[in-house]
Motif scaffolding. Structure first.
Motif, PDB file in Angstrom:
ATOM      1  N   ASP A 149       2.214  -2.277   2.886  1.00 27.09           N
ATOM      2  CA  ASP A 149       2.191  -0.879   2.458  1.00 27.09           C
ATOM      3  C   ASP A 149       0.786  -0.409   2.073  1.00 27.09           C
ATOM      4  OD1 ASP A 149       1.929  -2.328   0.122  1.00 27.09           O
ATOM      5  OD2 ASP A 149       3.723  -1.527  -0.822  1.00 27.09           O
ATOM      6  N   HIS A 150      -0.183  -1.304   2.158  1.00 24.76           N
ATOM      7  CA  HIS A 150      -1.580  -0.962   1.890  1.00 24.76           C
ATOM      8  C   HIS A 150      -2.467  -1.860   2.751  1.00 24.76           C
ATOM      9  CE1 HIS A 150      -0.764  -4.336  -0.833  1.00 24.76           C
ATOM     10  NE2 HIS A 150      -2.035  -4.636  -0.681  1.00 24.76           N
ATOM     11  N   GLU A 151      -3.719  -1.476   2.901  1.00 22.65           N
ATOM     12  CA  GLU A 151      -4.634  -2.301   3.675  1.00 22.65           C
ATOM     13  C   GLU A 151      -4.836  -3.628   2.953  1.00 22.65           C
ATOM     14  OE1 GLU A 151      -8.849  -2.035   6.070  1.00 22.65           O
ATOM     15  OE2 GLU A 151      -8.103  -0.278   5.016  1.00 22.65           O
ATOM     16  N   PRO A 152      -4.651  -4.758   3.645  1.00 15.20           N
ATOM     17  CA  PRO A 152      -4.683  -6.063   2.986  1.00 15.20           C
ATOM     18  C   PRO A 152      -6.089  -6.645   2.815  1.00 15.20           C
ATOM     19  CG  PRO A 152      -4.028  -6.353   5.242  1.00 15.20           C
ATOM     20  CD  PRO A 152      -4.177  -4.871   5.031  1.00 15.20           C
TER      21      PRO A 152
ATOM     22  N   GLN B 254      -3.802   1.154  10.704  1.00 16.06           N
ATOM     23  CA  GLN B 254      -2.853   1.932   9.918  1.00 16.06           C
ATOM     24  C   GLN B 254      -1.949   2.663  10.902  1.00 16.06           C
ATOM     25  OE1 GLN B 254      -4.613   4.606   7.077  1.00 16.06           O
ATOM     26  NE2 GLN B 254      -2.632   5.183   6.225  1.00 16.06           N
ATOM     27  N   THR B 255      -0.637   2.422  10.799  1.00 19.19           N
ATOM     28  CA  THR B 255       0.315   3.008  11.738  1.00 19.19           C
ATOM     29  C   THR B 255       1.126   4.141  11.115  1.00 19.19           C
ATOM     30  OG1 THR B 255       1.895   1.255  11.206  1.00 19.19           O
ATOM     31  CG2 THR B 255       0.471   0.910  13.130  1.00 19.19           C
ATOM     32  N   ALA B 256       1.058   4.254   9.789  1.00 21.36           N
ATOM     33  CA  ALA B 256       1.703   5.340   9.045  1.00 21.36           C
ATOM     34  C   ALA B 256       1.003   5.412   7.695  1.00 21.36           C
ATOM     35  CB  ALA B 256       3.198   5.070   8.866  1.00 21.36           C
ATOM     36  N   SER B 257       1.311   6.435   6.920  1.00 17.74           N
ATOM     37  CA  SER B 257       0.624   6.586   5.632  1.00 17.74           C
ATOM     38  C   SER B 257       0.867   5.399   4.707  1.00 17.74           C
ATOM     39  CB  SER B 257       1.051   7.883   4.951  1.00 17.74           C
ATOM     40  OG  SER B 257       2.438   7.850   4.665  1.00 17.74           O
ATOM     41  N   ASP B 258       2.003   4.750   4.850  1.00 19.03           N
ATOM     42  CA  ASP B 258       2.346   3.603   4.003  1.00 19.03           C
ATOM     43  C   ASP B 258       2.602   2.339   4.821  1.00 19.03           C
ATOM     44  OD1 ASP B 258       4.678   4.404   5.210  1.00 19.03           O
ATOM     45  OD2 ASP B 258       5.911   4.179   3.415  1.00 19.03           O
ATOM     46  N   GLU B 259       1.962   2.240   5.990  1.00 21.90           N
ATOM     47  CA  GLU B 259       2.180   1.068   6.837  1.00 21.90           C
ATOM     48  C   GLU B 259       0.873   0.639   7.499  1.00 21.90           C
ATOM     49  OE1 GLU B 259       5.812   0.342   9.377  1.00 21.90           O
ATOM     50  OE2 GLU B 259       4.320   0.763  10.934  1.00 21.90           O
TER      51      GLU B 259
END
Length: 77
Positions: free
Chosen positions: A36-39, A62-67
């Motif tokens: 859900d965030h950049e790792p 990033q494939t979505a705002s939370d993915e």
């Protein structure tokens, strides 16, 4: 290619679960994680602590705002 959606894992257990899955992989395989965030912290942890992590081939998008989908490759050796 193993894929792990860590959004379903309690945050305190995420890194341990990822390390366990990475350790089970064979040389040349890539672990894909969905988060859900950049790792970024995980990337630095793997680069510092896991010799088999091929940090030069690491990718994240990033494939979505939370993915965020990140590729953690294991060296061929």
């Amino acid at each position: 290619m193993p894929r792990l959606d860590v959004r379903e894992i309690t945050p305190v257990n995420r890194h341990d679960t990822i390390h366990e899955e990475f350790d089970r992989m064979g040389p040349g395989e890539t672990l894909t994680i969905v988060n859900d965030h950049e790792p970024t912290p995980l990337y630095y942890e793997m680069a510092a602590e896991v010799p088999a992590f091929d940090e030069g081939a690491y990718e994240v998008r990033q494939t979505a705002s939370d993915e965020f989908v990140a590729e953690f490759p294991k060296t061929e050796q």
